[in-house]
Design an enzyme around this catalytic site. Structure first.
Site, PDB file in Angstrom:
ATOM      1  N   ILE A 129       1.193  -0.737  -0.167  1.00  0.00           N
ATOM      2  CA  ILE A 129      -0.443   0.370   0.305  1.00  0.00           C
ATOM      3  C   ILE A 129       0.731   1.367   0.064  1.00  0.00           C
ATOM      4  O   ILE A 129       1.588   1.655   0.908  1.00  0.00           O
ATOM      5  CB  ILE A 129      -0.830  -0.263   0.926  1.00  0.00           C
ATOM      6  CG1 ILE A 129      -1.645  -1.077   1.397  1.00  0.00           C
ATOM      7  CG2 ILE A 129      -1.862   1.398   1.048  1.00  0.00           C
ATOM      8  CD1 ILE A 129      -2.793  -1.217   2.861  1.00  0.00           C
ATOM      9  N   ASP A 130       0.925   1.706  -0.786  1.00  0.00           N
ATOM     10  CA  ASP A 130       1.283   3.073  -0.941  1.00  0.00           C
ATOM     11  C   ASP A 130       0.721   4.376  -0.525  1.00  0.00           C
ATOM     12  O   ASP A 130      -0.655   4.574  -0.654  1.00  0.00           O
ATOM     13  CB  ASP A 130       2.086   3.486  -2.470  1.00  0.00           C
ATOM     14  CG  ASP A 130       2.338   2.486  -3.655  1.00  0.00           C
ATOM     15  OD1 ASP A 130       3.205   2.186  -2.215  1.00  0.00           O
ATOM     16  OD2 ASP A 130       2.684   2.515  -4.426  1.00  0.00           O
ATOM     17  N   VAL A 131       1.114   5.376  -0.037  1.00  0.00           N
ATOM     18  CA  VAL A 131       0.412   6.370   1.006  1.00  0.00           C
ATOM     19  C   VAL A 131       1.398   7.419   0.990  1.00  0.00           C
ATOM     20  O   VAL A 131       2.269   7.694   0.872  1.00  0.00           O
ATOM     21  CB  VAL A 131      -0.227   5.644   2.523  1.00  0.00           C
ATOM     22  CG1 VAL A 131      -1.057   4.400   3.046  1.00  0.00           C
ATOM     23  CG2 VAL A 131       1.511   5.789   3.691  1.00  0.00           C
ATOM     24  N   TYR A 143      -2.247   5.678  -3.021  1.00  0.00           N
ATOM     25  CA  TYR A 143      -2.701   6.043  -4.324  1.00  0.00           C
ATOM     26  C   TYR A 143      -2.090   4.410  -4.771  1.00  0.00           C
ATOM     27  O   TYR A 143      -1.339   3.858  -3.897  1.00  0.00           O
ATOM     28  CB  TYR A 143      -1.083   6.778  -4.502  1.00  0.00           C
ATOM     29  CG  TYR A 143      -1.722   8.404  -4.048  1.00  0.00           C
ATOM     30  CD1 TYR A 143      -2.153   9.605  -5.293  1.00  0.00           C
ATOM     31  CD2 TYR A 143      -1.802   8.845  -2.422  1.00  0.00           C
ATOM     32  CE1 TYR A 143      -2.518  10.210  -5.390  1.00  0.00           C
ATOM     33  CE2 TYR A 143      -2.420  10.430  -2.449  1.00  0.00           C
ATOM     34  CZ  TYR A 143      -2.734  11.328  -3.412  1.00  0.00           C
ATOM     35  OH  TYR A 143      -2.985  12.152  -3.439  1.00  0.00           O
TER      36      TYR A 143
END
Length: 254
Positions: A129-131, A143
């Site tokens: 999970i890219d945040v 994102y």
């Protein structure tokens, strides 16, 4: 007993290794096979490869290239990039990768996590999970597609959904701290630790061994992943693949 892991996270683009800052300005840092050979000698805990182009381009993993990496490697491997179905995950496991990471495709169709878990086992399914920090809400926004597409789903909700669907591990990647080498986002790490009680790894911000120690002190057993720390040397960021054994960092490990 589980212990913390020290994990180089290597980004692939156009067949080579690159390093970014805040997901931009990719700098070429070497050849994947050469890096694997060096990390073999250093007895690395685990190695993560992420193809940063695959999902954006809408293509599947480059299996022939990945086969060469798996054959050369003597350490556990995780791969992410372009994985969109369980058959691809099974093929990667068959090549010799212990874990398969999924990101963009899981947001488009969360049931993919369950399908992958059924095919290869939950222990081999990783959700990345890219945040990016949201200053107004004092939280973090998800994102996908290499930081280009904003997602509406709340981080806590998706962590809970991923656990229910069978994700064996979650990797949290801080876009704001990517390549900056100024320390992990410890507040984010503490928040996510409350959201997900399974294996967790964090990447984005590590600039020193102390940063990794601070992460472990903040959240307990964790995967402390980093890119720049293992590929750059000195204030001028000269390219040099390097690694210190976990026993050198944290004694007997925790």
């Amino acid at each position: 007993m589980l212990r913390s892991r020290i994990v180089p996270c290597l980004l692939m683009s156009n067949g080579g290794l690159v390093k970014t800052q805040k997901f931009k300005d990719a700098k070429y840092v070497g050849d994947p096979l050469n890096a694997v050979k060096i990390f073999n000698e250093k007895q690395v805990d685990e190695l993560i490869f992420i193809d940063i182009d695959a999902s954006v381009a809408g293509r599947e993993p480059e299996f022939d290239r990945l086969r060469g990496i798996a054959v050369e490697s003597r350490m556990p491997l995780c791969y992410g990039g372009g994985v969109s179905n369980a058959a691809q995950a099974s093929r990667l496991i068959g090549l010799g990768f212990e874990k398969v990471s999924v990101s963009s495709a899981a947001f488009a169709r969360p049931q993919l996590i369950r399908e992958m878990a059924d095919a290869v086992g939950s222990q081999s399914v990783v959700l990345t999970i890219d945040v990016r920090a949201n200053g107004l809400l004092r939280g973090h926004t998800i994102y996908t597609h290499n930081g280009r597409r904003k997602q509406k789903l709340a981080l806590a909700d998706f962590c809970a959904q991923a656990a229910e669907l069978g994700a064996g591990e979650i990797i949290i990647n801080s876009i704001d701290r990517d390549g900056m080498m100024k320390g992990y986002d410890l507040n984010l790490a503490r928040q996510v630790r409350k959201m997900f009680d399974g294996p967790l790894s964090f990447v984005g911000g590590a600039g020193s061994i102390q940063d990794m120690q601070d992460l472990i002190d903040a959240v307990g057993v964790v995967g402390a992943a980093a890119g720049s720390l293992f590929v750059f040397k000195g204030q001028f960021r000269a390219v040099l693949i390097n690694y210190q054994r976990p026993t050198d960092l944290f004694g007997s490990g925790r």
